[in-house]
Design a protein around this motif. Structure first.
Motif, PDB file in Angstrom:
ATOM      1  N   GLY A 164       0.802  -1.216   0.000  1.00  0.00           N
ATOM      2  CA  GLY A 164       0.000   0.000   0.000  1.00  0.00           C
ATOM      3  C   GLY A 164       0.834   1.264   0.000  1.00  0.00           C
ATOM      4  N   CYS A 165       0.618   2.109   0.982  1.00  0.00           N
ATOM      5  CA  CYS A 165       1.277   3.409   1.012  1.00  0.00           C
ATOM      6  C   CYS A 165       2.597   3.372   1.769  1.00  0.00           C
ATOM      7  N   ARG A 166       2.979   2.218   2.286  1.00  0.00           N
ATOM      8  CA  ARG A 166       4.222   2.139   3.050  1.00  0.00           C
ATOM      9  C   ARG A 166       5.424   2.203   2.114  1.00  0.00           C
ATOM     10  N   PRO A 167       6.344   3.110   2.384  1.00  0.00           N
ATOM     11  CA  PRO A 167       7.548   3.146   1.550  1.00  0.00           C
ATOM     12  C   PRO A 167       8.441   1.955   1.863  1.00  0.00           C
ATOM     13  N   ILE A 168       9.220   1.560   0.893  1.00  0.00           N
ATOM     14  CA  ILE A 168      10.109   0.425   1.084  1.00  0.00           C
ATOM     15  C   ILE A 168      11.546   0.880   0.897  1.00  0.00           C
ATOM     16  N   ARG A 169      12.413   0.360   1.700  1.00  0.00           N
ATOM     17  CA  ARG A 169      13.833   0.672   1.547  1.00  0.00           C
ATOM     18  C   ARG A 169      14.387  -0.163   0.398  1.00  0.00           C
ATOM     19  N   GLY A 170      15.521   0.222  -0.120  1.00  0.00           N
ATOM     20  CA  GLY A 170      16.117  -0.484  -1.241  1.00  0.00           C
ATOM     21  C   GLY A 170      16.503  -1.914  -0.914  1.00  0.00           C
ATOM     22  N   ASN A 171      16.568  -2.735  -1.943  1.00  0.00           N
ATOM     23  CA  ASN A 171      16.948  -4.128  -1.765  1.00  0.00           C
ATOM     24  C   ASN A 171      18.342  -4.270  -1.168  1.00  0.00           C
ATOM     25  N   ARG A 172      19.253  -3.401  -1.581  1.00  0.00           N
ATOM     26  CA  ARG A 172      20.620  -3.505  -1.084  1.00  0.00           C
ATOM     27  C   ARG A 172      20.665  -3.293   0.427  1.00  0.00           C
ATOM     28  N   LEU A 173      20.016  -2.262   0.902  1.00  0.00           N
ATOM     29  CA  LEU A 173      20.009  -1.980   2.337  1.00  0.00           C
ATOM     30  C   LEU A 173      19.350  -3.113   3.112  1.00  0.00           C
ATOM     31  N   CYS A 174      18.283  -3.652   2.566  1.00  0.00           N
ATOM     32  CA  CYS A 174      17.587  -4.763   3.213  1.00  0.00           C
ATOM     33  C   CYS A 174      18.496  -5.989   3.287  1.00  0.00           C
ATOM     34  N   PHE A 175      19.149  -6.312   2.181  1.00  0.00           N
ATOM     35  CA  PHE A 175      20.034  -7.477   2.147  1.00  0.00           C
ATOM     36  C   PHE A 175      21.212  -7.284   3.103  1.00  0.00           C
ATOM     37  N   GLU A 176      21.751  -6.066   3.154  1.00  0.00           N
ATOM     38  CA  GLU A 176      22.846  -5.781   4.076  1.00  0.00           C
ATOM     39  C   GLU A 176      22.397  -5.936   5.528  1.00  0.00           C
ATOM     40  N   GLY A 177      21.147  -5.592   5.820  1.00  0.00           N
ATOM     41  CA  GLY A 177      20.610  -5.804   7.168  1.00  0.00           C
ATOM     42  C   GLY A 177      20.543  -7.284   7.511  1.00  0.00           C
ATOM     43  N   MET A 178      20.179  -8.099   6.537  1.00  0.00           N
ATOM     44  CA  MET A 178      20.149  -9.545   6.754  1.00  0.00           C
ATOM     45  C   MET A 178      21.560 -10.081   6.993  1.00  0.00           C
ATOM     46  N   ILE A 179      22.516  -9.555   6.242  1.00  0.00           N
ATOM     47  CA  ILE A 179      23.902  -9.977   6.432  1.00  0.00           C
ATOM     48  C   ILE A 179      24.404  -9.542   7.809  1.00  0.00           C
ATOM     49  N   TRP A 180      24.029  -8.330   8.222  1.00  0.00           N
ATOM     50  CA  TRP A 180      24.429  -7.855   9.546  1.00  0.00           C
ATOM     51  C   TRP A 180      23.956  -8.826  10.617  1.00  0.00           C
ATOM     52  N   SER A 181      22.720  -9.237  10.510  1.00  0.00           N
ATOM     53  CA  SER A 181      22.155 -10.146  11.497  1.00  0.00           C
ATOM     54  C   SER A 181      22.885 -11.492  11.487  1.00  0.00           C
ATOM     55  N   ALA A 182      23.192 -11.994  10.296  1.00  0.00           N
ATOM     56  CA  ALA A 182      23.884 -13.282  10.192  1.00  0.00           C
ATOM     57  C   ALA A 182      25.321 -13.184  10.702  1.00  0.00           C
ATOM     58  N   ARG A 183      26.013 -12.121  10.364  1.00  0.00           N
ATOM     59  CA  ARG A 183      27.420 -11.976  10.771  1.00  0.00           C
ATOM     60  C   ARG A 183      27.579 -11.728  12.263  1.00  0.00           C
ATOM     61  N   THR A 184      26.684 -10.972  12.840  1.00  0.00           N
ATOM     62  CA  THR A 184      26.827 -10.635  14.259  1.00  0.00           C
ATOM     63  C   THR A 184      26.194 -11.682  15.164  1.00  0.00           C
ATOM     64  N   GLY A 185      25.241 -12.449  14.632  1.00  0.00           N
ATOM     65  CA  GLY A 185      24.538 -13.419  15.460  1.00  0.00           C
ATOM     66  C   GLY A 185      23.591 -12.755  16.450  1.00  0.00           C
ATOM     67  N   SER A 186      23.330 -11.497  16.229  1.00  0.00           N
ATOM     68  CA  SER A 186      22.495 -10.715  17.128  1.00  0.00           C
ATOM     69  C   SER A 186      21.014 -10.989  16.861  1.00  0.00           C
ATOM     70  N   GLN A 187      20.193 -10.672  17.826  1.00  0.00           N
ATOM     71  CA  GLN A 187      18.756 -10.788  17.639  1.00  0.00           C
ATOM     72  C   GLN A 187      18.283  -9.708  16.673  1.00  0.00           C
ATOM     73  N   TRP A 188      17.211  -9.998  15.963  1.00  0.00           N
ATOM     74  CA  TRP A 188      16.671  -9.039  15.004  1.00  0.00           C
ATOM     75  C   TRP A 188      16.312  -7.717  15.678  1.00  0.00           C
ATOM     76  N   ARG A 189      15.878  -7.772  16.909  1.00  0.00           N
ATOM     77  CA  ARG A 189      15.490  -6.557  17.638  1.00  0.00           C
ATOM     78  C   ARG A 189      16.655  -5.581  17.804  1.00  0.00           C
ATOM     79  N   HIS A 190      17.875  -6.084  17.679  1.00  0.00           N
ATOM     80  CA  HIS A 190      19.062  -5.245  17.859  1.00  0.00           C
ATOM     81  C   HIS A 190      19.610  -4.727  16.536  1.00  0.00           C
ATOM     82  N   LEU A 191      18.877  -4.940  15.467  1.00  0.00           N
ATOM     83  CA  LEU A 191      19.291  -4.449  14.151  1.00  0.00           C
ATOM     84  C   LEU A 191      19.413  -2.922  14.196  1.00  0.00           C
TER      85      LEU A 191
END
Length: 106
Positions: A26-53
């Protein structure tokens, strides 16, 4: 806030084209695919909980939902298979180049 983990432009060129187009609802803006993918990598590399993204990547719950959808639809499996094929092609090309440079090894 944690240190931002990112991809080089070369890495993004190889991976970014293999990601499905993530679109907002709908009207929700979306961030770019690159930033989203980098966030997923951050979570995988750090082993941190998603809440700490870190906030740089967007809302943790949105990133988690995208990650989970990608896992369930086989996006990461397809990317892994493609990257393995690319590495094997490069290794074969390098091996052939060595053999051509040294014909006595054939």
């Amino acid at each position: 806030m944690g240190k931002r983990i990112g991809l080089s432009d070369e890495e993004w060129t190889s991976i970014g084209t293999r990601l499905p187009p993530w679109t907002g609802r709908g009207c929700r803006p979306i961030r770019g695919n690159r930033l989203c993918f980098e966030g997923m990598i951050w979570s995988a590399r750090t082993g941190s909980q998603w809440r700490h993204l870190p906030d740089d990547y967007g809302k943790w719950n949105s990133m988690f939902r995208r990650y989970w959808r990608s896992v369930m639809t086989g996006v990461f499996d397809a990317i892994l298979e493609t990257l393995v094929e690319m590495v094997e092609r490069d290794a074969t090309a390098k091996h052939c180049g060595i053999l051509e440079a040294q014909p006595h090894l054939e």
